[in-house]
Design an enzyme around this catalytic site. Structure first.
Site, mmCIF file in Angstrom:
data_model
loop_
_atom_site.group_PDB
_atom_site.id
_atom_site.type_symbol
_atom_site.label_atom_id
_atom_site.label_comp_id
_atom_site.label_asym_id
_atom_site.label_seq_id
_atom_site.Cartn_x
_atom_site.Cartn_y
_atom_site.Cartn_z
ATOM 1 C CG HIS A 38 -1.362 1.540 7.140
ATOM 2 N ND1 HIS A 38 -0.465 0.977 7.940
ATOM 3 C CD2 HIS A 38 -0.504 2.240 6.216
ATOM 4 C CE1 HIS A 38 0.883 1.698 7.814
ATOM 5 N NE2 HIS A 38 0.864 2.428 6.840
ATOM 6 C CD GLU A 39 -1.267 2.523 2.667
ATOM 7 O OE1 GLU A 39 -0.659 3.652 2.561
ATOM 8 O OE2 GLU A 39 -0.692 1.439 2.991
ATOM 9 N N GLY A 44 0.799 -1.075 -0.126
ATOM 10 C CA GLY A 44 0.129 0.212 -0.102
ATOM 11 C C GLY A 44 0.912 1.284 -0.040
ATOM 12 C CG HIS A 52 0.004 7.053 5.236
ATOM 13 N ND1 HIS A 52 1.026 7.548 5.977
ATOM 14 C CD2 HIS A 52 0.254 5.935 4.918
ATOM 15 C CE1 HIS A 52 1.968 6.607 6.183
ATOM 16 N NE2 HIS A 52 1.444 5.436 5.793
ATOM 17 C CB CYS A 111 4.535 2.338 7.298
ATOM 18 S SG CYS A 111 4.250 3.947 6.419
ATOM 19 C CG LEU A 112 6.380 1.062 1.492
ATOM 20 C CD1 LEU A 112 5.907 1.221 0.151
ATOM 21 C CD2 LEU A 112 7.328 0.207 1.553
ATOM 22 C CD GLN A 165 3.150 5.936 2.465
ATOM 23 O OE1 GLN A 165 2.383 5.485 2.128
ATOM 24 N NE2 GLN A 165 4.260 5.127 3.180
HETATM 25 NI NI NI Z 1 2.223 3.433 5.521
#
Ligand code: NI
Length: 173
Positions: A137-138, A47, A141, A95-96, A52
């Site tokens: 989660h996304e 995701g 963000h 998370c990235l 991000q």
């Molecule tokens: Ni994330």
């Protein structure tokens, strides 16, 4: 192939941004979506939210399918949770933007989501399991929330410090 973008890490203050509604689904947005998918697959992750890659638009991509070698990205524009279940799930999340750190987060197990797809077509759909967790989660963000915000301040600060150091020491080629 779409040009991948640079993923920002905590504690970059951009990650605290409240992203703006997308007003038009045009070729420029589709190009951005293609680049986001490419960035997510390269990372690799399941995701990615636009913020991000430093774009403050309410837009995200996920791919929770586990078929080897098959890419089935799903795009969500202006996603809005209109219902969530009492029942919850706990997943060990990563998370990235918080590389190499993981923690268990409890979230509603099922959500109903309003969104536009890649072509700007509106949908209202129900999601559960990993899809529900990944989408929440996304969507967090898009509201400036990272999963470590659910942890204790002590644990969060420790993780942010480690990521900041690793990012600073990294040789990015
Ligand atoms: Ni994330």
């Amino acid at each position: 192939m779409a040009q991948p973008l640079t993923i920002i890490n905590v504690p970059d203050p951009l990650l605290k941004t409240i992203s703006q509604e997308v007003l038009r689904v045009d070729d420029a947005l589709k190009k951005l979506m293609d680049q986001m998918a490419e960035t997510m697959y390269r990372a690799p992750g399941i995701g990615l939210a636009a913020i991000q890659v430093s774009v403050p638009k309410r837009l995200l991509v996920i791919d929770t399918s586990d078929k080897e070698g098959e890419q089935t990205p799903q795009f969500f524009i202006n996603p809005k949770v209109v219902w969530s279940s009492e029942e919850t799930n706990i997943y060990n999340e990563g998370c990235l933007s918080v590389p190499e750190h993981y923690a268990e987060v409890e979230r509603p197990a099922e959500i109903r989501l309003e969104y536009l797809d890649y072509n700007g077509v509106p949908h209202v759909s129900l999601f559960d399991g990993l899809d529900a967790t990944c989408l929440q989660h996304e969507i967090d963000h898009l509201d400036g929330i990272v999963f470590i915000d659910y942890l204790s301040k002590l644990k969060r600060n420790m993780i942010v410090k480690k990521v900041a150091k690793a990012t600073k020491d990294a040789v990015v080629l």
